[in-house]
Scaffold this motif. Structure first.
Motif, PDB file in Angstrom:
ATOM      1  N   ALA A   1       0.829  -1.206   0.000  1.00 22.89           N
ATOM      2  CA  ALA A   1       0.000   0.000   0.000  1.00 22.89           C
ATOM      3  C   ALA A   1       0.861   1.252   0.000  1.00 22.89           C
ATOM      4  N   MET A   2       1.951   1.228   0.778  1.00 25.12           N
ATOM      5  CA  MET A   2       2.852   2.379   0.816  1.00 25.12           C
ATOM      6  C   MET A   2       3.549   2.553  -0.530  1.00 25.12           C
ATOM      7  N   ASP A   3       3.986   1.459  -1.124  1.00 28.90           N
ATOM      8  CA  ASP A   3       4.649   1.533  -2.431  1.00 28.90           C
ATOM      9  C   ASP A   3       3.707   2.112  -3.487  1.00 28.90           C
ATOM     10  N   GLU A   4       2.457   1.679  -3.465  1.00 24.62           N
ATOM     11  CA  GLU A   4       1.477   2.192  -4.423  1.00 24.62           C
ATOM     12  C   GLU A   4       1.222   3.684  -4.191  1.00 24.62           C
ATOM     13  N   ALA A   5       1.066   4.068  -2.927  1.00 29.71           N
ATOM     14  CA  ALA A   5       0.841   5.489  -2.607  1.00 29.71           C
ATOM     15  C   ALA A   5       2.054   6.330  -2.994  1.00 29.71           C
ATOM     16  N   SER A   6       3.245   5.770  -2.830  1.00 29.28           N
ATOM     17  CA  SER A   6       4.465   6.477  -3.209  1.00 29.28           C
ATOM     18  C   SER A   6       4.493   6.723  -4.717  1.00 29.28           C
ATOM     19  N   GLY A   7       4.178   5.704  -5.490  1.00 35.31           N
ATOM     20  CA  GLY A   7       4.159   5.855  -6.944  1.00 35.31           C
ATOM     21  C   GLY A   7       3.120   6.854  -7.405  1.00 35.31           C
ATOM     22  N   THR A   8       1.955   6.817  -6.801  1.00 32.96           N
ATOM     23  CA  THR A   8       0.884   7.752  -7.146  1.00 32.96           C
ATOM     24  C   THR A   8       1.284   9.182  -6.795  1.00 32.96           C
ATOM     25  N   ALA A   9       1.900   9.361  -5.619  1.00 32.01           N
ATOM     26  CA  ALA A   9       2.355  10.699  -5.214  1.00 32.01           C
ATOM     27  C   ALA A   9       3.464  11.191  -6.137  1.00 32.01           C
ATOM     28  N   TYR A  10       4.356  10.302  -6.521  1.00 30.97           N
ATOM     29  CA  TYR A  10       5.442  10.678  -7.419  1.00 30.97           C
ATOM     30  C   TYR A  10       4.898  11.138  -8.768  1.00 30.97           C
ATOM     31  N   ASP A  11       3.917  10.414  -9.294  1.00 33.23           N
ATOM     32  CA  ASP A  11       3.304  10.804 -10.564  1.00 33.23           C
ATOM     33  C   ASP A  11       2.654  12.182 -10.451  1.00 33.23           C
ATOM     34  N   ALA A  12       1.972  12.432  -9.326  1.00 35.70           N
ATOM     35  CA  ALA A  12       1.338  13.736  -9.107  1.00 35.70           C
ATOM     36  C   ALA A  12       2.393  14.829  -8.982  1.00 35.70           C
ATOM     37  N   TYR A  13       3.520  14.499  -8.351  1.00 33.35           N
ATOM     38  CA  TYR A  13       4.623  15.453  -8.214  1.00 33.35           C
ATOM     39  C   TYR A  13       5.175  15.827  -9.587  1.00 33.35           C
ATOM     40  N   LEU A  14       5.365  14.827 -10.436  1.00 35.06           N
ATOM     41  CA  LEU A  14       5.844  15.105 -11.797  1.00 35.06           C
ATOM     42  C   LEU A  14       4.858  15.977 -12.560  1.00 35.06           C
ATOM     43  N   GLU A  15       3.574  15.690 -12.423  1.00 33.82           N
ATOM     44  CA  GLU A  15       2.566  16.501 -13.106  1.00 33.82           C
ATOM     45  C   GLU A  15       2.625  17.954 -12.630  1.00 33.82           C
ATOM     46  N   PHE A  16       2.827  18.139 -11.318  1.00 31.97           N
ATOM     47  CA  PHE A  16       2.972  19.495 -10.789  1.00 31.97           C
ATOM     48  C   PHE A  16       4.205  20.172 -11.375  1.00 31.97           C
ATOM     49  N   LEU A  17       5.318  19.452 -11.435  1.00 34.82           N
ATOM     50  CA  LEU A  17       6.543  20.037 -12.004  1.00 34.82           C
ATOM     51  C   LEU A  17       6.361  20.400 -13.474  1.00 34.82           C
ATOM     52  N   TYR A  18       5.683  19.552 -14.227  1.00 33.45           N
ATOM     53  CA  TYR A  18       5.424  19.862 -15.635  1.00 33.45           C
ATOM     54  C   TYR A  18       4.545  21.111 -15.759  1.00 33.45           C
ATOM     55  N   ALA A  19       3.527  21.197 -14.912  1.00 34.05           N
ATOM     56  CA  ALA A  19       2.647  22.369 -14.949  1.00 34.05           C
ATOM     57  C   ALA A  19       3.419  23.629 -14.576  1.00 34.05           C
ATOM     58  N   ALA A  20       4.270  23.522 -13.563  1.00 35.69           N
ATOM     59  CA  ALA A  20       5.075  24.677 -13.151  1.00 35.69           C
ATOM     60  C   ALA A  20       6.051  25.074 -14.255  1.00 35.69           C
TER      61      ALA A  20
END
Length: 113
Positions: free
Chosen positions: A80-99
């Motif tokens: 569950a932690m690994d899945e949440a980590s991957g999901t958060a990482y993807d969201a982080y990348l999306e934020f960086l791309y938007a920025a």
């Protein structure tokens, strides 16, 4: 499990909790920065920041479950932690791309010097 192993496990859990608590203290500064994005940022960046905030909260909860499994609902906490980590990482990348897109479209950067 030997007594030494139990003591080491307790020590590691205490160190992990100290790091978790430290990260919680730093969230105040992060929340202030997020508020600035919500007020001043372009729509895509705001959306990405909101999504990232939610995903990071889910990840933090899953980390806490792994640190203190007695307080969790059970299940495969590491997965569950690994899945949440991957999901958060993807969201982080999306934020960086938007920025990056927001900075790249800044009309100040388009001026010839």
């Amino acid at each position: 499990m030997s007594e030494a192993d139990r003591e080491r496990q307790l020590e590691l859990r205490q160190e992990a909790m100290a790091l978790y608590d430290e990260s919680s203290a730093q969230r105040d500064a992060l929340e202030h920065l997020q508020a600035q994005v919500y007020i001043e940022g372009p729509r895509r960046m705001i959306s990405a920041a909101v999504d990232l905030g939610g995903k990071m909260t889910n990840f933090r909860h899953s980390v806490l479950d792994v640190i203190d499994p007695d307080a969790s609902e059970g299940g495969d906490l590491q997965a569950a932690m690994d899945e949440a980590s991957g999901t958060a990482y993807d969201a982080y990348l999306e934020f960086l791309y938007a920025a990056s897109d927001a900075v790249g479209s800044d009309s100040l950067l388009a001026l010839d010097h």
